[in-house]
Write an enzyme that holds these catalytic residues in place. Structure first.
Site, PDB file in Angstrom:
ATOM      1  N   ASP A   1      -9.482  -6.467   2.097  1.00  0.00           N
ATOM      2  CA  ASP A   1      -8.145  -6.935   1.724  1.00  0.00           C
ATOM      3  C   ASP A   1      -7.910  -8.380   2.159  1.00  0.00           C
ATOM      4  O   ASP A   1      -6.944  -9.013   1.735  1.00  0.00           O
ATOM      5  CB  ASP A   1      -7.064  -6.061   2.372  1.00  0.00           C
ATOM      6  CG  ASP A   1      -7.010  -4.666   1.767  1.00  0.00           C
ATOM      7  OD1 ASP A   1      -7.435  -4.529   0.613  1.00  0.00           O
ATOM      8  OD2 ASP A   1      -6.556  -3.729   2.449  1.00  0.00           O
TER       9      ASP A   1
ATOM     10  N   ASP B   1      -4.931  -3.479   4.762  1.00  0.00           N
ATOM     11  CA  ASP B   1      -5.425  -3.052   6.072  1.00  0.00           C
ATOM     12  C   ASP B   1      -6.933  -3.114   6.202  1.00  0.00           C
ATOM     13  O   ASP B   1      -7.476  -3.186   7.289  1.00  0.00           O
ATOM     14  CB  ASP B   1      -4.906  -1.643   6.419  1.00  0.00           C
ATOM     15  CG  ASP B   1      -5.010  -0.683   5.253  1.00  0.00           C
ATOM     16  OD1 ASP B   1      -5.783  -0.983   4.323  1.00  0.00           O
ATOM     17  OD2 ASP B   1      -4.339   0.358   5.260  1.00  0.00           O
TER      18      ASP B   1
ATOM     19  N   ASP C   1       0.863  -1.182   0.000  1.00  0.00           N
ATOM     20  CA  ASP C   1       0.000   0.000   0.000  1.00  0.00           C
ATOM     21  C   ASP C   1       0.894   1.224   0.000  1.00  0.00           C
ATOM     22  O   ASP C   1       2.058   1.135   0.364  1.00  0.00           O
ATOM     23  CB  ASP C   1      -0.767   0.076   1.324  1.00  0.00           C
ATOM     24  CG  ASP C   1      -1.930  -0.873   1.366  1.00  0.00           C
ATOM     25  OD1 ASP C   1      -2.349  -1.320   0.303  1.00  0.00           O
ATOM     26  OD2 ASP C   1      -2.400  -1.140   2.492  1.00  0.00           O
TER      27      ASP C   1
HETATM   28  P1  ATP Z   1      -3.455   2.913   0.053  1.00  0.00           P
HETATM   29  O1  ATP Z   1      -4.286   1.853  -0.595  1.00  0.00           O
HETATM   30  O2  ATP Z   1      -2.121   3.044  -0.492  1.00  0.00           O
HETATM   31  O3  ATP Z   1      -3.487   2.886   1.544  1.00  0.00           O
HETATM   32  P2  ATP Z   1      -5.194   5.100   0.081  1.00  0.00           P
HETATM   33  O4  ATP Z   1      -5.155   5.222   1.534  1.00  0.00           O
HETATM   34  O5  ATP Z   1      -5.079   6.347  -0.710  1.00  0.00           O
HETATM   35  O6  ATP Z   1      -4.081   4.238  -0.484  1.00  0.00           O
HETATM   36  P3  ATP Z   1      -7.894   4.481   0.273  1.00  0.00           P
HETATM   37  O7  ATP Z   1      -7.849   4.722   1.714  1.00  0.00           O
HETATM   38  O8  ATP Z   1      -8.672   3.344  -0.269  1.00  0.00           O
HETATM   39  O9  ATP Z   1      -6.488   4.326  -0.336  1.00  0.00           O
HETATM   40  O10 ATP Z   1      -8.384   5.844  -0.363  1.00  0.00           O
HETATM   41  C1  ATP Z   1      -8.691   5.928  -1.728  1.00  0.00           C
HETATM   42  C2  ATP Z   1      -9.185   7.319  -2.042  1.00  0.00           C
HETATM   43  O11 ATP Z   1     -10.365   7.589  -1.294  1.00  0.00           O
HETATM   44  C3  ATP Z   1      -8.214   8.432  -1.669  1.00  0.00           C
HETATM   45  O12 ATP Z   1      -7.346   8.706  -2.705  1.00  0.00           O
HETATM   46  C4  ATP Z   1      -9.135   9.588  -1.392  1.00  0.00           C
HETATM   47  O13 ATP Z   1      -9.462  10.237  -2.606  1.00  0.00           O
HETATM   48  C5  ATP Z   1     -10.383   8.932  -0.862  1.00  0.00           C
HETATM   49  N1  ATP Z   1     -10.408   8.963   0.586  1.00  0.00           N
HETATM   50  C6  ATP Z   1      -9.483   8.508   1.445  1.00  0.00           C
HETATM   51  N2  ATP Z   1      -9.858   8.689   2.710  1.00  0.00           N
HETATM   52  C7  ATP Z   1     -11.049   9.275   2.675  1.00  0.00           C
HETATM   53  C8  ATP Z   1     -11.975   9.720   3.667  1.00  0.00           C
HETATM   54  N3  ATP Z   1     -11.743   9.577   4.950  1.00  0.00           N
HETATM   55  N4  ATP Z   1     -13.120  10.284   3.248  1.00  0.00           N
HETATM   56  C9  ATP Z   1     -13.382  10.411   1.951  1.00  0.00           C
HETATM   57  N5  ATP Z   1     -12.567  10.015   0.978  1.00  0.00           N
HETATM   58  C10 ATP Z   1     -11.402   9.464   1.320  1.00  0.00           C
END
Ligand code: ATP
Length: 919
Positions: free
Chosen positions: A664, A660, A338
């Site tokens: 997943d 996480d 990730d």
């Molecule tokens: P990784 O998979 O590397 O951990 P990530 O944390 O960016 O990446 P996600 O948490 O699935 O992946 O988030 C994907 C997308 O969702 C982000 O790029 C953002 O645009 C949106 N996002 C993340 N957190 C929030 C939140 N708390 N509320 C609304 N949208 C969110």
């Protein structure tokens, strides 16, 4: 203080599922808005004990001890003891039985220690819960939960205790652990008939089941053994199994060895008797061969090496949950990681805002809510004079403020994080992405606590990594306003209009928005879109409500700096022949930029980035090629991770995959090593994983790979070190019989050598630190044999050196007219001396002995020193002379023994060098 006792189920009282929520809360003397007081909770903890299931004692100590005695090779030893007793050799027989018992005790103790260490590590991965106490949400270890606590559940949580559900939204759990039913169950909150079966109690959530969707609140009605799981299963399994592919292979090897040894012993007996020796003497010879050839110390050494290895890994913050992962780590060829939190810090700071066609810069660092918002160099919104100040302007003004203000407002309202000042530091609870939005809102003069009071939340759609959006519904002056935030690709299509700078609605300028988002993303910023929609009074907040008719209010860009250690770790992985792939839910451009900063791809390169949408279009064959060639995958949905793992595995890769979230879990299970985040990961992910990182840091994965390689190396080193002795001893006996000479070494002396050297010389190898250059080798092919041809030849070579040295010196002593006892003592010391020098050879199987830092493993020196002391004792101390039929030897003999040992060491080193040159 009075502790309310809940009505026990049965006894004429309605069971919990039959009670209305209010009655259930009243029974526990708690209200849903404040929860218990800390004081009350402490008293209940005292009364009911911690929320931890009793641990099954596992196999009884006696059973475990007896198990040691039923190992096939130990059975041969026991057989040898019986034969010797039958021959009236009482001393020999009692020593053999003594060895059997000592061996079993060592094995028993070591196995117990290793099991305890592993069980402790498994417990170290605590289940955290969000609980309401004294009117405040807190995160704490689930063992502190008490009946009457009010807890929150969200997707990915393991239900921490038996709960009567109070409220929630789209809450679904999987109860397979309890009822065997794998399909998720929808939950509700209304009372059910008293006779409803456990599996149908939709208003309850039971400990050990998992939340797979939605969120909810529940009242704890039973903890620990008083939960349904506690009652049904009674106890959880206590001890994990200590087995890995390598230990299993060694067990098979031991089985094979058993037959070889029995065959050779029989052969010795037959040859001897055929040559006219007495049956009794040949029995002794057969026994000597058997005890000599059995590697008694092997099983204990293997479990000790593994146990030391996993605790070393734990010190480096990688907790092994499934032991075989230790070995797979050593052969990992691809790490899929990730981005957020693993490769980056997950410490978000909003630095840019785009609202109403204008770009703003934000100053300030970290979570400290001090900084300014500037539009082209001018302060755009005056900062709040004091923190916690009330919202400036009326509620009406707020809702209809400028696009910038509306952006800040949306970010602060559609938010579950909290920001507080404690221990002279700004701290957060909840998602750092959301905390960053609170910080920037405060920089703009909006305090979230006040906002939440003025615009109370009526409903919410929690963030979901597949939907990539979160939305909340607020009452604003009699109207219902939805605020949403999420990935631009998801929110933009749902928007009809956007806000202009002055706050009026204007047609959506998709091109300008996308260009602004791309500009932020190419600088490595995480971009979030914010939108709102007014609903008619009484309308519910549903997915449909946020999928059309929204008004875009603005974009925010936040930095999340790469972890410094991750950069070095990626470089090390590349040097070690391991590909690193970033699989993220984030925007493609953000992913590319961060991958460049971390070194996964060359910075500034137009490296290919595949998105989830691209992946969805690929068939399995095309996906295989993509999985192999591409290193950055963005906007990937959790389900697609599973396809990627399979595509990589289909090409023979050994895949480590991080995860996480609740979705997943399948990919984590499918991967050769599923890795969960200890801090940011859900319980579901942790349970599915083979390894948990307590610091969520990519560098820890690299450290674990290094340790995994080191542990495997040490196991192989021990085997390579121990086998020649057994082989050499077996050969000596066989050679003596074939040559028709007296045994140069008796069964008792063989046992002395095997037992003392296994502990003093062999075990120190378990502490050998990872070899220099271990991360410059390619990964070990998973199917590769434990000992390759080179090592097998070395085992044979050293065995022959031992045979030649010991036999030669024995014969020489005979020629010189020395007594049998002296000759045998010399032969025995030759064996031990070669073992000591060979131990130093084995500290590295490939590098010359001089390349290993001499004192990096002091145990080796301590062991060798102690072994020498013991050799002096058996050679010169009368009681041991009597027991083992040894005799003092002179200085010349020691000189010759040392010379033989040094020559052996030189030959082995030459062989290493020759191999190195040849290879
Ligand atoms: P990784 O998979 O590397 O951990 P990530 O944390 O960016 O990446 P996600 O948490 O699935 O992946 O988030 C994907 C997308 O969702 C982000 O790029 C953002 O645009 C949106 N996002 C993340 N957190 C929030 C939140 N708390 N509320 C609304 N949208 C969110």
């Amino acid at each position: 203080m009075t502790l309310p006792r809940p009505p026990p189920a049965g006894n004429g009282n309605p069971p919990w599922h039959a009670l209305p929520v209010g009655d259930a809360l009243a029974c526990h003397g708690v209200d849903a808005n404040n929860g218990l007081t800390q004081e009350e909770a402490a008293a209940r903890l005292e009364r009911d004990g911690p929320n931890r299931l009793s641990v099954q004692p596992g196999r009884s100590a006696l059973q475990r001890f007896l198990n040691q005695l039923t190992e096939p090779l130990v059975l041969v030893l026991i057989g040898s003891g019986v034969v010797t007793a039958g021959l009236g050799e009482w001393i020999d027989s009692s020593v053999i039985f003594g060895v059997v018992i000592v061996n079993a005790v060592i094995g028993f103790l070591q196995e117990g220690k290793a099991e305890a260490a592993l069980a402790a590590l498994a417990r170290a991965v605590a289940t955290e819960v969000t609980v309401l106490r004294d009117g405040r949400r807190r995160r704490m270890d689930a063992v502190h939960l008490v009946p009457g606590d009010v807890v929150w559940l969200s997707a990915g949580d393991k239900v921490p205790a038996d709960l009567r559900l109070i409220s929630g939204k789209q809450l679904r759990t999987v109860e397979a652990a309890l009822t065997g039913e794998a399909a998720p169950t929808d939950k509700h909150f209304d009372p059910l008939p008293a006779d409803t079966l456990l599996a149908d109690r939709r208003n309850m959530a039971y400990a050990g089941t998992t939340v797979v969707a939605g969120q909810g609140q529940g009242l704890v009605i039973g903890t620990a053994d008083a939960t349904e799981t506690g009652r049904i299963s009674g106890l959880i399994a206590g001890a994990p199994e200590i087995a890995t592919p390598l230990t299993k292979k060694m067990a098979e090897f031991a089985g094979l060895l058993l037959w070889v040894i029995l065959g050779l012993a029989a052969l010795t007996f037959v040859i001897g008797v055929w040559r006219g020796e007495s049956m009794a003497a040949m029995m002794v010879a057969a026994v000597a061969l058997a005890v000599g050839a059995i590697p008694e110390g092997l099983p204990a050494a293997m479990s000790i090496t593994l146990a030391i290895g996993v605790s070393r890994m734990a010190k480096r913050r990688a907790i092994i949950r499934h032991l075989p992962a230790v070995e797979s780590l050593g052969s990992t060829t691809v790490i899929c990681s990730d981005k957020t939190g693993t490769l980056t810090e997950n410490a978000m700071t909003v630095t840019e805002i785009w609202a109403g066609g204008e770009a703003f810069g934000v100053s300030g660092q970290g979570y400290k809510p001090e900084g300014e918002l500037r539009l082209r160099g001018e302060i755009a919104v005056p900062p709040a004079p004091t923190l916690g100040d009330a919202v400036s302007g009326s509620a009406g003004d707020m809702a209809l403020g400028t696009a910038l203000r509306e952006t800040l407002l949306a970010g602060a309202l559609c938010n579950d994080a909290a920001l507080y000042h404690e221990h002279r530091q700004w701290q957060i609870t909840g998602d750092p992405t959301e905390a960053a939005l609170l910080v920037v809102a405060r920089k703009g003069g909006l305090d979230e606590t006040t906002l939440h009071n003025v615009f109370p939340r009526r409903d919410e759609l929690p963030f979901d990594s597949a939907r990539q959006t979160m939305a909340t519904l607020h009452a604003i002056e009699g109207r219902s306003m939805v605020y949403a935030k999420g990935a631009i690709e998801k929110l933009l299509p749902a928007c009809r209009n956007m806000l202009a700078a002055d706050g009026s609605e204007a047609p959506l300028d998709t091109a300008a928005l996308e260009a602004s988002a791309a500009l932020m993303a190419t600088r490595g910023l995480r971009v979030l879109a914010l939108a709102r929609r007014q609903l008619a009074a009484g309308d519910e907040l549903t997915e449909a409500a946020i999928s059309a008719g929204m008004v875009l209010v603005g974009l925010v860009g936040m930095i999340d700096p790469p972890r410094v250690r991750a950069v070095g770790a990626v470089r090390t992985c590349h040097a070690a022949g391991i590909r690193v792939k970033m699989i993220t839910g984030d925007h493609a451009e953000t992913a590319r930029a961060i991958a460049g900063q971390i070194g996964i791809v060359k910075a500034g390169d137009a490296a290919t980035v595949l998105t989830g949408r691209d992946l969805a279009r690929l068939d399995d064959e095309a996906l295989k090629a993509a999985a192999r060639n591409v290193d950055v995958f963005a906007r990937v949905e959790p389900e697609q991770k599973l396809r990627l793992v399979r595509a990589l595995q289909a090409q023979g890769e050994v895949v480590a995959m991080t995860g996480d979230g609740v979705n997943d879990a399948p990919a984590l299970k499918q991967a050769d090593i599923g890795i969960a985040m200890g801090m940011g990961g859900t319980d579901v992910a942790k349970e599915a994983a083979a390894m948990v990182l307590t610091d969520d840091n990519f560098a820890t994965i690299e450290a674990a790979v290094e340790e995994g390689r080191g542990i495997y190396d040490n196991l192989v080193k021990f085997i390579t070190w121990t086998l020649p002795t057994n082989f050499g001893e077996g050969l000596v006996i066989l050679a003596a019989i074939v040559a028709g000479v007296t045994l140069p070494i008796t069964p008792l002396q063989i046992l002395w050598i095997n037992m003392t050297t296994a502990v003093l010389l062999g075990l120190p190898l378990a502490f050998e630190p990872a070899e220099r250059g271990i991360m410059h080798r390619p990964p070990r092919p998973p199917g590769a044999p434990v000992l390759d041809a080179v090592l097998i030849e070395r085992v044979v070579l050293v065995g022959i050196l031992m045979l030649a040295g010991a036999f030669g010196m024995f014969l020489l002593a005979g020629e010189r007219g020395q007594s049998m006892a002296e000759a045998r003592t010399i032969a025995m010391n030759v064996f031990v001396a070669i073992e000591i020098v060979y131990l130093f050879n084995c500290r590295s199987l490939r590098l010359p002995v001089t390349a290993v830092a001499a004192f990096s493993n002091p145990w080796v020196w301590a062991g060798a020193g102690l072994q020498l002391v013991l050799q002096m004792a058996i050679t010169y101390w009368a009681p041991l002379n009597n027991a083992f039929a040894t005799a003092p030897i002179d200085l010349r003999a020691w000189g010759e023994i040392s010379l033989i040992a040094l020559v052996a060491m030189g030959i082995i080193e030459l062989e290493k060098r020759w191999r190195g040159a040849a290879g």
